[in-house]
Enzyme design. Structure first.
Site, PDB file in Angstrom:
ATOM      1  N   SER A 102      65.859   5.569   4.464  1.00  0.00           N
ATOM      2  CA  SER A 102      67.088   5.768   5.226  1.00  0.00           C
ATOM      3  C   SER A 102      68.251   6.134   4.311  1.00  0.00           C
ATOM      4  O   SER A 102      68.263   5.802   3.128  1.00  0.00           O
ATOM      5  CB  SER A 102      67.446   4.503   6.004  1.00  0.00           C
ATOM      6  OG  SER A 102      66.382   4.096   6.821  1.00  0.00           O
TER       7      SER A 102
HETATM    8  N1  SAH Z   1      63.171   0.650   6.047  1.00  0.00           N
HETATM    9  C1  SAH Z   1      62.593   1.807   5.392  1.00  0.00           C
HETATM   10  C2  SAH Z   1      62.711   3.073   6.200  1.00  0.00           C
HETATM   11  C3  SAH Z   1      61.654   3.132   7.145  1.00  0.00           C
HETATM   12  S1  SAH Z   1      61.256   4.622   7.959  1.00  0.00           S
HETATM   13  C4  SAH Z   1      63.159   2.019   4.024  1.00  0.00           C
HETATM   14  O1  SAH Z   1      64.045   1.294   3.597  1.00  0.00           O
HETATM   15  O2  SAH Z   1      62.659   2.897   3.359  1.00  0.00           O
HETATM   16  C5  SAH Z   1      60.454   3.847   9.324  1.00  0.00           C
HETATM   17  C6  SAH Z   1      59.128   3.211   9.013  1.00  0.00           C
HETATM   18  O3  SAH Z   1      58.700   2.533  10.190  1.00  0.00           O
HETATM   19  C7  SAH Z   1      58.042   4.192   8.645  1.00  0.00           C
HETATM   20  O4  SAH Z   1      57.507   3.880   7.406  1.00  0.00           O
HETATM   21  C8  SAH Z   1      57.013   4.011   9.774  1.00  0.00           C
HETATM   22  O5  SAH Z   1      55.674   4.151   9.330  1.00  0.00           O
HETATM   23  C9  SAH Z   1      57.283   2.598  10.223  1.00  0.00           C
HETATM   24  N2  SAH Z   1      56.847   2.251  11.574  1.00  0.00           N
HETATM   25  C10 SAH Z   1      56.906   2.989  12.708  1.00  0.00           C
HETATM   26  N3  SAH Z   1      56.420   2.294  13.754  1.00  0.00           N
HETATM   27  C11 SAH Z   1      56.038   1.084  13.264  1.00  0.00           C
HETATM   28  C12 SAH Z   1      55.456  -0.072  13.859  1.00  0.00           C
HETATM   29  N4  SAH Z   1      55.151  -0.151  15.162  1.00  0.00           N
HETATM   30  N5  SAH Z   1      55.184  -1.130  13.055  1.00  0.00           N
HETATM   31  C13 SAH Z   1      55.470  -1.088  11.732  1.00  0.00           C
HETATM   32  N6  SAH Z   1      56.017  -0.020  11.124  1.00  0.00           N
HETATM   33  C14 SAH Z   1      56.303   1.057  11.881  1.00  0.00           C
END
Ligand code: SAH
Length: 209
Positions: free
Chosen positions: A60
């Site tokens: 992000s």
């Molecule tokens: N917080 C992260 C950014 C995440 S991007 C950082 O600091 O880098 C969003 C993430 O959510 C992705 O890696 C995606 O694979 C994950 N995601 C999407 N749906 C999900 C779910 N149901 N359970 C767990 N992770 C999920």
């Protein structure tokens, strides 16, 4: 680790954009974002932009990480659940401001890489798990705070509200399309949930397995 000029520039930008909590700014300053981005983006690690981290996912934008962290109103006693570990950057920022972070990622490769990186950087109060975070983490509930970093289509999964402590805060993006997605803050007060729309955002979708 000494603070580099590009880190100082980022902190000043965040402050100008309304991140006023000195603890949040301090946490952003101390977490080495360059360790969380792929090698080819090292030189852009302190730009205020989202960057690709593989598997079609993104780290992000620092402003959004800071905004969501600030919106959680963290206390050093809090146990926090994060849905969507990604590269682990948001978890690392949270971990500096609360007691323990429980973070769930559904992509095995991302989850493993994040776990390894967080351990190598000595973040000892973060527990990672591979799986569908939309079901929460019942064994560790209730949580004082919950943050989702992937966008729910219409509603935040009911399981997450069930696993939120009374008085707890949940911050999550909601919206089916990136052109119509907003960040929401929810506060649980007994049987009632108060809601507040914070701003427009663009997150990858929360995928339910
Ligand atoms: N917080 C992260 C950014 C995440 S991007 C950082 O600091 O880098 C969003 C993430 O959510 C992705 O890696 C995606 O694979 C994950 N995601 C999407 N749906 C999900 C779910 N149901 N359970 C767990 N992770 C999920």
């Amino acid at each position: 680790m000494s603070t580099q000029p590009r880190q100082i520039r980022l902190i000043m930008e965040l402050r100008a954009d309304g991140i006023t909590d000195p603890n949040v700014l301090g946490a952003i300053e101390r977490v080495p974002r360059e360790k969380f981005v792929p090698p080819q983006f090292q030189d852009r690690a302190y730009e205020n932009t989202a960057l690709p981290i593989g598997d079609g996912q993104t780290i992000s934008q620092p402003y959004i990480v800071a905004l969501m962290t600030q919106a959680l109103e963290l206390s050093s006693r809090d146990r926090v659940l994060e849905i969507g570990t990604g590269c682990g950057y948001q978890a690392a920022v949270l971990s500096r401001l609360c007691r323990r972070v429980y973070t769930i990622e559904r992509h095995r490769s991302l989850a493993r890489a994040a776990q390894k990186l967080l351990a190598s950087l000595d973040y000892t109060n973060i527990t990672t798990k591979i799986g569908d975070g939309s079901k929460g983490w019942p064994e560790q509930a209730p949580f004082d705070k919950i943050i989702a970093t992937a966008a729910a289509q219409n509603d935040v999964p009911a399981e997450l509200f069930e696993q939120l402590a009374d008085g707890g805060v949940l911050v999550a993006p909601i919206g089916a399309s990136v052109l119509d997605q907003y960040l929401w803050r929810f506060r649980k007060r007994g049987e009632k949930i108060e809601e507040e729309r914070l701003c427009a955002v663009r997150f990858v979708p929360l995928v339910r397995d």
